[in-house]
Design an enzyme around this catalytic site. Sequence first.
Site, PDB file in Angstrom:
ATOM      1  N   TYR A 131      -2.537  -0.988  10.374  1.00 45.46           N
ATOM      2  CA  TYR A 131      -2.536  -1.213   8.930  1.00 45.46           C
ATOM      3  C   TYR A 131      -1.180  -0.816   8.334  1.00 45.46           C
ATOM      4  O   TYR A 131      -0.572  -1.573   7.575  1.00 45.46           O
ATOM      5  CB  TYR A 131      -3.658  -0.409   8.277  1.00 45.46           C
ATOM      6  CG  TYR A 131      -3.784  -0.613   6.793  1.00 45.46           C
ATOM      7  CD1 TYR A 131      -4.445  -1.717   6.275  1.00 45.46           C
ATOM      8  CD2 TYR A 131      -3.255   0.319   5.893  1.00 45.46           C
ATOM      9  CE1 TYR A 131      -4.567  -1.904   4.909  1.00 45.46           C
ATOM     10  CE2 TYR A 131      -3.368   0.146   4.525  1.00 45.46           C
ATOM     11  CZ  TYR A 131      -4.029  -0.968   4.032  1.00 45.46           C
ATOM     12  OH  TYR A 131      -4.142  -1.155   2.669  1.00 45.46           O
ATOM     13  N   SER A 152       0.864  -1.187   0.000  1.00 48.42           N
ATOM     14  CA  SER A 152       0.000   0.000   0.000  1.00 48.42           C
ATOM     15  C   SER A 152       0.894   1.228   0.000  1.00 48.42           C
ATOM     16  O   SER A 152       2.077   1.141   0.375  1.00 48.42           O
ATOM     17  CB  SER A 152      -0.872   0.005   1.262  1.00 48.42           C
ATOM     18  OG  SER A 152      -1.507   1.253   1.448  1.00 48.42           O
TER      19      SER A 152
END
Length: 248
Positions: free
Chosen positions: A156, A143
């Site tokens: 995350y 990401s």
Amino acid sequence: MRRFPGKVAFVTGAASGIGRATAIAFAREGAQVAITDRTEAPLEELRAEIEADGGAVLAIRCDVSVPADVEAAVASTVAQFGRLDCAFNNAGIENKAAPVHEIALDEWDRILDVNLRGTFLCMKQEIAQMLRQGSGVVVNTASGAAIRGVAGGASYAASKHALIGLTKSAALDYAKSNIRVNAVLPGNIETSMMDRFTGGDIQKAIALEPVGRLGKPEEIADAVLWMCSDLGSFVTGASISVDGGWSL
């Protein structure tokens, strides 16, 4: 001319978003595709769509955080198609927004179990098969949060930062074994995860993108297929941002 005739691709988190788009792209480029996800109904819908388009597909329910599920999924793929050429470890989940001191331990474990441990479990099985056959390519979904901080998103971001280290280390481990390992770093993409993240106010995500729009799942799929193809034959250990400049 199709890029993956006779090849076998394995896609996790395939029931929606980036995984779905990538599975479809692999099939249209001639690959036989194993699609996995925890959610069976949309997985079966994807299987039917690929078959209707003339593709060869195997749908497998799999929770990547469960070792037995992962082992069975890879074994089923090889039993069905005979080999495993391309693995796209895409399954991942987002955290509940909270500053670090408010993150519950079970929430931390939930994110790391899927995003990091799940990818590791998949790589163990995939690479073992690739070593047996003498070649293969692995692409992990990281990401933009793998290379920057995210307020309220420590679990995350930590999971995705760790994926970069895992990807680079594995690339070195297997560089002389004809196995390449890379990561794709999506930005803000038109997916159900993005809908949940923004609470339905998609303009919040668009405002973060220098290019002034969200990315499409198909644009991530294009990057994954390039990394898995012969065009990316000299690329390993790379973390390729496909994010409209968000990480800048």
